[in-house]
Motif scaffolding. Structure first.
Motif, PDB file in Angstrom:
ATOM      1  N   UNK A   1       0.896  -1.129   0.069  1.00 42.06           N
ATOM      2  CA  UNK A   1       0.273   0.158   0.113  1.00 42.06           C
ATOM      3  C   UNK A   1       1.501   0.927  -0.089  1.00 42.06           C
ATOM      4  N   UNK A   2       0.302   2.289  -0.365  1.00 33.29           N
ATOM      5  CA  UNK A   2       1.075   3.857  -0.691  1.00 33.29           C
ATOM      6  C   UNK A   2      -0.056   5.038  -0.514  1.00 33.29           C
ATOM      7  N   UNK A   3       0.701   5.380   0.341  1.00 32.38           N
ATOM      8  CA  UNK A   3       0.300   7.109   1.196  1.00 32.38           C
ATOM      9  C   UNK A   3       0.625   7.809   0.090  1.00 32.38           C
ATOM     10  N   UNK A   4       0.865   8.871  -0.518  1.00 36.66           N
ATOM     11  CA  UNK A   4       0.955   9.717  -1.229  1.00 36.66           C
ATOM     12  C   UNK A   4       0.238  11.116  -0.436  1.00 36.66           C
ATOM     13  N   UNK A   5       1.531  11.909   0.429  1.00 34.55           N
ATOM     14  CA  UNK A   5       0.881  13.072   0.794  1.00 34.55           C
ATOM     15  C   UNK A   5       1.565  14.419   0.399  1.00 34.55           C
ATOM     16  N   UNK A   6       0.902  15.500   0.036  1.00 33.99           N
ATOM     17  CA  UNK A   6       0.485  16.724  -0.662  1.00 33.99           C
ATOM     18  C   UNK A   6       0.428  17.431   0.395  1.00 33.99           C
ATOM     19  N   UNK A   7       1.317  18.305  -0.125  1.00 36.33           N
ATOM     20  CA  UNK A   7       2.081  20.154   0.582  1.00 36.33           C
ATOM     21  C   UNK A   7       0.389  20.740   0.321  1.00 36.33           C
ATOM     22  N   UNK A   8      -0.397  20.708  -0.578  1.00 33.46           N
ATOM     23  CA  UNK A   8      -1.706  21.196  -0.587  1.00 33.46           C
ATOM     24  C   UNK A   8      -2.947  20.915  -0.809  1.00 33.46           C
ATOM     25  N   UNK A   9      -3.733  21.100  -0.793  1.00 31.17           N
ATOM     26  CA  UNK A   9      -5.491  20.271  -0.510  1.00 31.17           C
ATOM     27  C   UNK A   9      -5.598  19.868  -1.818  1.00 31.17           C
ATOM     28  N   UNK A  10      -5.766  18.300  -2.318  1.00 29.14           N
ATOM     29  CA  UNK A  10      -5.716  17.567  -3.582  1.00 29.14           C
ATOM     30  C   UNK A  10      -7.278  16.848  -2.754  1.00 29.14           C
ATOM     31  N   UNK A  11      -7.977  16.769  -1.884  1.00 31.99           N
ATOM     32  CA  UNK A  11      -9.348  16.582  -1.796  1.00 31.99           C
ATOM     33  C   UNK A  11     -10.152  17.482  -1.383  1.00 31.99           C
ATOM     34  N   UNK A  12     -11.725  17.671  -1.533  1.00 31.89           N
ATOM     35  CA  UNK A  12     -12.370  17.876  -0.796  1.00 31.89           C
ATOM     36  C   UNK A  12     -13.775  16.912  -0.853  1.00 31.89           C
ATOM     37  N   UNK A  13     -14.218  17.602   0.241  1.00 30.36           N
ATOM     38  CA  UNK A  13     -15.768  16.894   0.861  1.00 30.36           C
ATOM     39  C   UNK A  13     -17.025  17.148  -0.596  1.00 30.36           C
ATOM     40  N   UNK A  14     -17.888  16.596  -0.733  1.00 35.07           N
ATOM     41  CA  UNK A  14     -18.805  16.941  -1.944  1.00 35.07           C
ATOM     42  C   UNK A  14     -20.335  16.930  -0.348  1.00 35.07           C
ATOM     43  N   UNK A  15     -21.178  17.119  -1.116  1.00 41.58           N
ATOM     44  CA  UNK A  15     -22.042  17.730  -0.544  1.00 41.58           C
ATOM     45  C   UNK A  15     -22.777  16.406   0.343  1.00 41.58           C
TER      46      UNK A  15
END
Length: 539
Positions: free
Chosen positions: A91-105
């Motif tokens: 398994x791999x976790x990719x950690x970003x320094x900027x937001x890459x995801x947002x919650x939908x409704x």
């Protein structure tokens, strides 16, 4: 098998740093662009499936991540991280320094979207899923030219609107993630580009002009803007930063990627004044620099609206003249912006939030960098990664890895994997890294973004051959291969990867493989027999 192990000790010269002056220092070429669009990024293909040699103390070259953007399957995500299952079962976790995801409704995490689509009713263009929720008006004179929000990290329902004072009535042009207003002022264009963690604004001055300042009216509601460290912070009622404008960066068109020539560069200043219930934000550039006979137009003035702040996930860029900037990208190399075009060295300390990795067994790691500024050199220069022992330009500690970086590049080593594994095992979330670039006499400056790619899992115990017996001579072109079943101590499922090859090393020649499958038995299909016309890859 014999192994040759070499140990390299790198000496890093200390940089004499001038004491920071009380007066303002231009940020020069320091770009503040956050994460660019990542579609089409290429990664090296993983090696043979089921290779857990990193866990068993392999050499540095074998300690790479097995993540591959084309073949790894996404299984989960959060605001700044994405989880994958790789073809070999790790398994791999990719950690970003900027937001890459947002919650939908419905509250589920979804990938950030940057493409602009027109709303038929309002005629404004907007993105489908983006935490800043940017919208752009159909015409430049609109008092709500740009709106951002509601900012989920700030006051509920709070929006920010921005408009350019004196803008002409010119129609918006849209392409993908960009909204442009041509000749919004005399010989001046205004362009916005939506990025995963920001809305990048560019004032494009196409000819020499008497104008060196531009005024934007900001309506921030209950949010409050303030000047700090040559930038602008926007805070909620509790004092939490929910958005910001990092220091201004300005450059002309005299640079040459072909000749590795630096453009003329300078910074800029912000002015902020309350006007009733709104704020007047002034963006200024030195008029002497702008009207210098040596200027090559167009000139780009770049303030940027960013969001997504976390004290466990930040960067601090240091320049050898004493200037420093927080969360302004990963800046390294020689910017040649000293007096008379002299040397000016950048190094950056940065860290990631390790908490998504706590409780996991780390077996591979790499850093992926990509250049995100037009002002930086696109040539490949060597970069070195260290443990940062102090938050200053000379805070160089243990050497961890190195590698060349052009427009993009990766840095990985067994030492890096072991170092991160130790910090994760100790649940240490206070670790800083330091990246340096080429610090010779050539222009080598880069401003970059970075992802940390970490593999985790547990290697299953070794299996044993059941059929056919070792050393057997087979007459069948479709033999059945079988190994003893084993269980993964981590609780994850075990995958079995069969390979048949004509090479003595079991890796070369005419090769066929099963891929990684859940069964501990595999029958070679007729078309795959290495004694016939075999194919490469799974059959």
């Amino acid at each position: 098998m014999a192994a040759l192990v070499a140990s390299v000790v790198q000496a890093v010269p200390a940089i004499a740093v001038a004491a920071p002056a009380a007066e303002y220092r231009d940020p020069r070429e320091l770009s503040s662009w956050p994460n660019p669009k990542q579609e089409g990024r290429k990664h090296d293909s993983p090696k043979a499936a089921g290779d857990f040699r990193p866990l068993m103390g392999a050499d540095a070259g074998k300690a790479a991540s097995k993540f591959d953007a084309k073949t790894s399957k996404e299984v989960g995500r959060a605001e700044k991280s994405v989880d994958y299952v790789n073809p070999d079962g790790t398994r791999t976790t990719v950690l970003s320094k900027v937001p890459v995801s947002v919650r939908d409704d419905k509250g589920a995490w979804r990938p950030v979207e940057t493409r602009l689509v027109e709303d038929r009713g309002s005629k404004r263009v907007k993105t489908e899923l983006h935490q800043l929720k940017p919208e752009f008006a159909a015409s430049a004179e609109d008092r709500g030219l740009v709106t951002l929000g509601p900012i989920n990290l700030g006051e509920p329902g709070q929006r920010i609107s921005v408009a350019l004072e004196g803008a002409k009535r010119v129609a918006r042009q849209v392409k993908d993630s960009k909204a442009s207003y041509v000749d919004v002022l005399p010989d001046t264009d205004l362009e916005y580009e939506v990025e995963p963690g920001a809305v990048k604004e560019s004032i494009i001055v196409k000819k020499p002009t008497l104008t060196s300042s531009w005024v934007f009216r900001m309506d921030t509601g209950s949010l409050t803007p303030s000047l700090q460290d040559h930038g602008v912070l926007i805070k909620d009622a509790k004092g939490k930063v929910v958005a910001s404008l990092p220091p201004i960066v300005t450059w002309d068109s005299s640079g040459s990627a072909k000749d590795n020539k630096a453009p003329a560069q300078t910074g800029g200043t912000y002015g902020l004044k309350q006007d009733g219930k709104t704020w007047l934000l002034t963006v200024s550039v030195d008029p002497k620099w702008l009207n210098d006979k040596a200027r090559v137009f167009p000139v780009i003035v770049d303030p940027t609206y960013t969001y997504g702040f976390n004290n466990d996930d930040e960067s601090r860029a240091y320049k050898s003249d004493g200037f420093q900037c927080t969360n302004c990208g990963i800046a390294v190399g020689n910017s040649k912006s000293g007096p008379g075009g002299g040397d000016s060295i950048w190094r950056t300390a940065f860290r990631h939030d390790f908490t998504p990795l706590f409780g996991k067994n780390i077996i591979g790691a790499r850093y992926d960098f990509w250049r995100n500024a037009q002002t930086g050199s696109n040539l490949s220069w060597q970069s070195n990664l260290y443990h940062a022992t102090a938050l200053n330009i000379n805070g160089i500690g243990q050497f961890l890895a190195s590698g060349p970086i052009g427009d993009r590049g990766s840095i990985q080593s067994k030492a890096l994997t072991d170092f991160i594994a130790g910090k994760v095992a100790a649940r240490d979330n206070s670790t800083w890294f330091m990246l340096t670039g080429s610090e010779g006499g050539d222009w080598s400056y880069k401003n970059m973004q970075v992802n940390l790619i970490v593999d985790h899992g547990t290697a299953p115990p070794a299996t044993s051959l059941m059929s056919p017996a070792d050393g057997s001579v087979l007459t069948s072109l479709t033999p059945t291969l079988s190994v003893s079943p084993v269980s993964n101590p981590s609780g994850d499922g075990t995958l079995y990867c069969f390979k048949v090859a004509t090479g003595a090393d079991g890796q070369s020649g005419i090769v066929v493989d099963s891929g990684c499958i859940t069964s501990n038995t595999w029958t070679v299909p007729p078309a795959c027999s290495p004694t016939g016309r075999a194919t490469r890859g799974p059959c």
